[in-house]
Design a protein around this motif. Structure first.
Motif, PDB file in Angstrom:
ATOM      1  N   TRP A   1      -1.102  -6.448  -8.124  1.00 46.85           N
ATOM      2  CA  TRP A   1      -0.515  -5.628  -7.068  1.00 46.85           C
ATOM      3  C   TRP A   1       0.290  -6.256  -5.861  1.00 46.85           C
TER       4      TRP A   1
ATOM      5  N   VAL B   1       2.540  -4.173  -0.485  1.00 48.24           N
ATOM      6  CA  VAL B   1       2.566  -2.564  -0.900  1.00 48.24           C
ATOM      7  C   VAL B   1       1.192  -2.139  -0.600  1.00 48.24           C
TER       8      VAL B   1
ATOM      9  N   TRP C   1       2.303   4.723   1.641  1.00 41.78           N
ATOM     10  CA  TRP C   1       2.175   3.821   0.507  1.00 41.78           C
ATOM     11  C   TRP C   1       3.580   3.824  -0.293  1.00 41.78           C
ATOM     12  N   GLU C   2       4.331   5.092  -0.511  1.00 46.16           N
ATOM     13  CA  GLU C   2       5.651   4.924  -0.972  1.00 46.16           C
ATOM     14  C   GLU C   2       6.577   4.400  -0.089  1.00 46.16           C
TER      15      GLU C   2
ATOM     16  N   ALA D   1       6.278   0.637  -0.768  1.00 42.13           N
ATOM     17  CA  ALA D   1       6.808   0.182  -2.120  1.00 42.13           C
ATOM     18  C   ALA D   1       8.339   0.224  -2.346  1.00 42.13           C
TER      19      ALA D   1
ATOM     20  N   TRP E   1       9.468  -3.193  -0.514  1.00 42.25           N
ATOM     21  CA  TRP E   1       9.222  -4.080  -1.213  1.00 42.25           C
ATOM     22  C   TRP E   1      10.060  -4.271  -2.438  1.00 42.25           C
TER      23      TRP E   1
ATOM     24  N   ALA F   1      12.119   1.758  -8.884  1.00 41.80           N
ATOM     25  CA  ALA F   1      11.366   1.116  -9.484  1.00 41.80           C
ATOM     26  C   ALA F   1      11.816   0.722 -10.685  1.00 41.80           C
TER      27      ALA F   1
ATOM     28  N   VAL G   1       3.807  -1.186  -9.673  1.00 47.86           N
ATOM     29  CA  VAL G   1       4.406  -0.068  -8.711  1.00 47.86           C
ATOM     30  C   VAL G   1       4.946   0.981  -9.358  1.00 47.86           C
TER      31      VAL G   1
END
Length: 133
Positions: A7, A11, A19-20, A23, A26, A49, A107
């Motif tokens: 992980w 993130v 958290w999103e 993400a 990143w 993603a 992710v």
């Protein structure tokens, strides 16, 4: 919250506040800068993603192909020590890209709603998948 091995440290754990957003930030760093121009990718992190996974996997394959052909392709143009330096760069870059590909996949799985459960004596994340995969 548990995050599996691989992980990305940048993130936040899935389910934590923002958290999103972490993400998305990143993932945008993992793809070409031009991807930032597409608002749909910021609004739909799962789409970002997916695109990042394809981009990074293509980069892994390109690095492998580049490594395989570098010595032959460059032997008429570079001295042997430069070719060895190019091969060394590929040997460093390849594992970095493979690690990045693993992180992007984790992710993406979390964005799909997968929960990671810690497992004893296992190096693989323990999925608790919703929606199957």
């Amino acid at each position: 919250m548990h995050v599996p091995p691989g992980w990305p440290t940048e993130v936040l754990p899935p389910g934590s506040p923002d958290w999103e957003a972490s993400a998305v930030a990143w993932l945008l760093d993992a793809v070409p800068p031009d991807y930032r121009a597409y608002g749909v990718l910021r609004r739909h992190p799962l789409a970002l993603a997916r695109m990042a996974r394809h981009h990074v996997n293509a980069s892994v394959e390109a690095a492998r192909a580049g490594y395989r052909g570098a010595a032959v392709d460059l032997k008429e143009h570079l001295p042997p020590h430069a070719i060895e330096a190019v091969l060394a760069a590929y040997r460093r870059e390849g594992p970095r890209l493979v690690k990045l590909a693993t992180s992007v996949e984790l992710v993406e799985r979390a964005l799909q709603g997968e929960h990671f459960i810690p497992r004893m004596n296992a190096s693989e994340p323990g999925p608790s998948r919703r929606g199957g995969r």
